[in-house]
Design a protein around this motif. Sequence first.
Motif, PDB file in Angstrom:
ATOM      1  N   PHE A   1       0.828  -1.207   0.000  1.00 28.33           N
ATOM      2  CA  PHE A   1       0.000   0.000   0.000  1.00 28.33           C
ATOM      3  C   PHE A   1       0.868   1.266   0.000  1.00 28.33           C
ATOM      4  CE2 PHE A   1      -3.598  -2.685   1.498  1.00 28.33           C
ATOM      5  CZ  PHE A   1      -4.531  -2.268   0.556  1.00 28.33           C
ATOM      6  N   THR A   2       1.968   1.217   0.749  1.00 33.86           N
ATOM      7  CA  THR A   2       2.874   2.366   0.772  1.00 33.86           C
ATOM      8  C   THR A   2       3.464   2.607  -0.604  1.00 33.86           C
ATOM      9  OG1 THR A   2       3.436   1.913   3.083  1.00 33.86           O
ATOM     10  CG2 THR A   2       4.936   3.327   1.842  1.00 33.86           C
ATOM     11  N   ALA A   3       3.895   1.553  -1.237  1.00 35.00           N
ATOM     12  CA  ALA A   3       4.447   1.669  -2.586  1.00 35.00           C
ATOM     13  C   ALA A   3       3.409   2.221  -3.549  1.00 35.00           C
ATOM     14  CB  ALA A   3       4.944   0.307  -3.061  1.00 35.00           C
ATOM     15  N   LEU A   4       2.204   1.698  -3.422  1.00 31.68           N
ATOM     16  CA  LEU A   4       1.134   2.146  -4.303  1.00 31.68           C
ATOM     17  C   LEU A   4       0.828   3.625  -4.076  1.00 31.68           C
ATOM     18  CD1 LEU A   4      -0.794   1.127  -6.478  1.00 31.68           C
ATOM     19  CD2 LEU A   4      -2.465   0.638  -4.686  1.00 31.68           C
ATOM     20  N   ALA A   5       0.832   4.040  -2.796  1.00 29.02           N
ATOM     21  CA  ALA A   5       0.546   5.448  -2.481  1.00 29.02           C
ATOM     22  C   ALA A   5       1.609   6.362  -3.075  1.00 29.02           C
ATOM     23  CB  ALA A   5       0.470   5.632  -0.975  1.00 29.02           C
ATOM     24  N   VAL A   6       2.885   5.962  -2.949  1.00 33.21           N
ATOM     25  CA  VAL A   6       3.975   6.764  -3.492  1.00 33.21           C
ATOM     26  C   VAL A   6       3.863   6.864  -5.006  1.00 33.21           C
ATOM     27  CG1 VAL A   6       6.469   6.904  -3.823  1.00 33.21           C
ATOM     28  CG2 VAL A   6       5.524   6.298  -1.582  1.00 33.21           C
ATOM     29  N   ASP A   7       3.651   5.740  -5.654  1.00 35.07           N
ATOM     30  CA  ASP A   7       3.582   5.724  -7.113  1.00 35.07           C
ATOM     31  C   ASP A   7       2.335   6.435  -7.630  1.00 35.07           C
ATOM     32  OD1 ASP A   7       5.975   4.452  -7.428  1.00 35.07           O
ATOM     33  OD2 ASP A   7       5.123   2.449  -7.611  1.00 35.07           O
ATOM     34  N   VAL A   8       1.194   6.198  -6.974  1.00 33.36           N
ATOM     35  CA  VAL A   8      -0.044   6.850  -7.416  1.00 33.36           C
ATOM     36  C   VAL A   8       0.064   8.358  -7.270  1.00 33.36           C
ATOM     37  CG1 VAL A   8      -2.486   7.171  -6.863  1.00 33.36           C
ATOM     38  CG2 VAL A   8      -1.546   4.863  -7.029  1.00 33.36           C
ATOM     39  N   GLY A   9       0.688   8.811  -6.184  1.00 31.70           N
ATOM     40  CA  GLY A   9       0.886  10.252  -6.004  1.00 31.70           C
ATOM     41  C   GLY A   9       1.702  10.839  -7.135  1.00 31.70           C
ATOM     42  N   ARG A  10       2.752  10.142  -7.541  1.00 31.97           N
ATOM     43  CA  ARG A  10       3.571  10.626  -8.635  1.00 31.97           C
ATOM     44  C   ARG A  10       2.805  10.560  -9.955  1.00 31.97           C
ATOM     45  NH1 ARG A  10       7.210   7.321  -8.307  1.00 31.97           N
ATOM     46  NH2 ARG A  10       6.883   6.065 -10.174  1.00 31.97           N
ATOM     47  N   TRP A  11       1.959   9.510 -10.136  1.00 37.18           N
ATOM     48  CA  TRP A  11       1.164   9.396 -11.367  1.00 37.18           C
ATOM     49  C   TRP A  11       0.187  10.579 -11.496  1.00 37.18           C
ATOM     50  CZ3 TRP A  11      -0.196   3.616 -10.154  1.00 37.18           C
ATOM     51  CH2 TRP A  11       0.949   2.835 -10.360  1.00 37.18           C
ATOM     52  N   TYR A  12      -0.425  10.923 -10.377  1.00 37.51           N
ATOM     53  CA  TYR A  12      -1.364  12.052 -10.402  1.00 37.51           C
ATOM     54  C   TYR A  12      -0.634  13.366 -10.675  1.00 37.51           C
ATOM     55  CZ  TYR A  12      -5.736   9.759  -9.076  1.00 37.51           C
ATOM     56  OH  TYR A  12      -6.871   8.999  -9.078  1.00 37.51           O
ATOM     57  N   THR A  13       0.561  13.515 -10.104  1.00 36.99           N
ATOM     58  CA  THR A  13       1.351  14.724 -10.362  1.00 36.99           C
ATOM     59  C   THR A  13       1.736  14.796 -11.835  1.00 36.99           C
ATOM     60  OG1 THR A  13       2.238  14.688  -8.109  1.00 36.99           O
ATOM     61  CG2 THR A  13       3.445  15.985  -9.737  1.00 36.99           C
ATOM     62  N   THR A  14       2.108  13.656 -12.398  1.00 36.20           N
ATOM     63  CA  THR A  14       2.444  13.600 -13.817  1.00 36.20           C
ATOM     64  C   THR A  14       1.252  14.001 -14.675  1.00 36.20           C
ATOM     65  OG1 THR A  14       4.048  11.817 -13.422  1.00 36.20           O
ATOM     66  CG2 THR A  14       3.248  12.109 -15.682  1.00 36.20           C
ATOM     67  N   ARG A  15       0.081  13.474 -14.317  1.00 33.86           N
ATOM     68  CA  ARG A  15      -1.146  13.814 -15.062  1.00 33.86           C
ATOM     69  C   ARG A  15      -1.434  15.310 -14.972  1.00 33.86           C
ATOM     70  NH1 ARG A  15      -5.076  15.315 -17.320  1.00 33.86           N
ATOM     71  NH2 ARG A  15      -6.999  14.179 -17.825  1.00 33.86           N
ATOM     72  N   SER A  16      -1.260  15.894 -13.791  1.00 32.81           N
ATOM     73  CA  SER A  16      -1.517  17.317 -13.601  1.00 32.81           C
ATOM     74  C   SER A  16      -0.555  18.167 -14.418  1.00 32.81           C
ATOM     75  CB  SER A  16      -1.401  17.668 -12.115  1.00 32.81           C
ATOM     76  OG  SER A  16      -1.548  19.050 -11.905  1.00 32.81           O
ATOM     77  N   GLU A  17       0.737  17.825 -14.375  1.00 30.04           N
ATOM     78  CA  GLU A  17       1.723  18.604 -15.115  1.00 30.04           C
ATOM     79  C   GLU A  17       1.543  18.447 -16.621  1.00 30.04           C
ATOM     80  OE1 GLU A  17       3.926  20.786 -13.794  1.00 30.04           O
ATOM     81  OE2 GLU A  17       2.741  20.380 -11.997  1.00 30.04           O
ATOM     82  N   LEU A  18       1.134  17.259 -17.055  1.00 32.24           N
ATOM     83  CA  LEU A  18       0.871  17.033 -18.472  1.00 32.24           C
ATOM     84  C   LEU A  18      -0.309  17.891 -18.931  1.00 32.24           C
ATOM     85  CD1 LEU A  18       1.900  15.257 -20.857  1.00 32.24           C
ATOM     86  CD2 LEU A  18       0.025  13.679 -20.319  1.00 32.24           C
ATOM     87  N   SER A  19      -1.333  18.000 -18.100  1.00 27.42           N
ATOM     88  CA  SER A  19      -2.500  18.832 -18.429  1.00 27.42           C
ATOM     89  C   SER A  19      -2.106  20.299 -18.557  1.00 27.42           C
ATOM     90  CB  SER A  19      -3.583  18.675 -17.358  1.00 27.42           C
ATOM     91  OG  SER A  19      -4.089  17.364 -17.341  1.00 27.42           O
ATOM     92  N   LYS A  20      -1.272  20.784 -17.628  1.00 26.02           N
ATOM     93  CA  LYS A  20      -0.815  22.171 -17.708  1.00 26.02           C
ATOM     94  C   LYS A  20      -0.027  22.418 -18.998  1.00 26.02           C
ATOM     95  CE  LYS A  20      -0.420  22.738 -12.680  1.00 26.02           C
ATOM     96  NZ  LYS A  20       0.538  22.969 -11.563  1.00 26.02           N
TER      97      LYS A  20
END
Length: 447
Positions: free
Chosen positions: A26-45
């Motif tokens: 779960f910790t690994a998933l939380a770290v990776d998912v957080g980065r995935w969402y950040t990537t999605r946000s920066e890609l949108s910008k």
Amino acid sequence: MNTTIKNQKGAVLIIFALLLIVLLGFTALAVDVGRWYTTRSELSKSVDAGAIAGAKNISNPYLGEDGHLRLAEEVARENFSAGYLMTPDSGERSATFTAYADEDHRIRVEGTVSSPGNLAGLFGVDWVATSAMGVAKKNEVEIMLVLDRSGSMDGTPMNDLKKAARSFVSFFEETQDQDKMGLVSFATSVKVDVPLGNNYVSSMTSKINAMDAVGATNAEDSLSQAGNPAKGGLTDQSGVPGNKRVQQFVIFFSDGNPTAFRGKFKYNGTDNIDAVVCGTGNDCGTVYTKLGKPEREEWLSYNPRFTGDGKPKPPGTGTSKCTTRYGGSYVNTTKWYVLDDPDYRLTYRGTTYNSESCFIPTVGSSNTTAPLSTYICTTARGMAVEHAQELKDNNVKIYTIGLGNIDRDFLSQIASGPSFEFYAPTSGELQAIFNKIAKDIKLRLVQ
């Protein structure tokens, strides 16, 4: 019994180990998912920035065919560089951006990239593909170019102005089927050379090339006609809801201060003559000996210096009560209706003159002003500011461009604010200023 207790301790250890694995997952998933969402946000910008850049340069003549699409992709790529947020810096999983031109002048930018599943890889999630799309549209616009062609513009200044104005018009070439533009030029007379409309680039270029420098500076009538739909000026949007209004702009250029204005006069018994009166020089040191025709650089045979009731010279019934100071001969007098306007009174040495006052002084001594001469410039300036305010009250944005030693206080009163004021010490700087304004307008049009 002791054996049973030892077996229970072993079971707890096994359960803890299993829970630890789940917790790490779960910790690994939380770290990776957080980065995935950040990537999605920066890609949108990034795709949004690219779409906006493409939309505001949709008709930039310096980018070449489809150059605005390539620019959109480049801007998006600059905002999401290779290897950003641990994404691949090359290969099929690295960030890619593609721009498209949709209907209604919409620019669409699509971006894709894959993010690694570092700790999530323990659970078989090696890569997560991410995509985003940005869309920007250039809104419709109405623009009136208002250009000074007075005598002081002769030579190099006029040539440089023509070059700058042509460049400005070309910025909107690809959207001239949607955008509207018109041209007003002014000297003593004011001409609506090209009425507001679509598909204007060819006609405006031709009219700009044909401009000649001659006459005085009738700024007030130029602003009046630029905002008059009956004269070919901007559309009246007073009854249009705010969210449905077309954005409107006036680009006002001049190299001198107002020296002429248009008004109604009475002369030799003829009432409501439409004419232009002007003085010479920026300070209107003297009055021209005749009133000018509003639409041409020609002069009527009416002398504005001999003020009075506008009636014919004596003898006869209904003749003028005014005579000249020059030899006592009778003359046809000129009745200035503007003198009855409370906003444009003429007061000199304690005397307030009205539209039937005779012999308003036109020449001052060495230590006095020439009241009628000065009045022309003062009134011309006041009318120009008044017409500009009428435009601004109707949500029209006014850019001002001043050349040389023009009165900056005057242009400040005309402009929609400090960010709308531009000054060129020499005419060679005009093209850069006109281009900057064109880009600024396009930025304001993008949504």
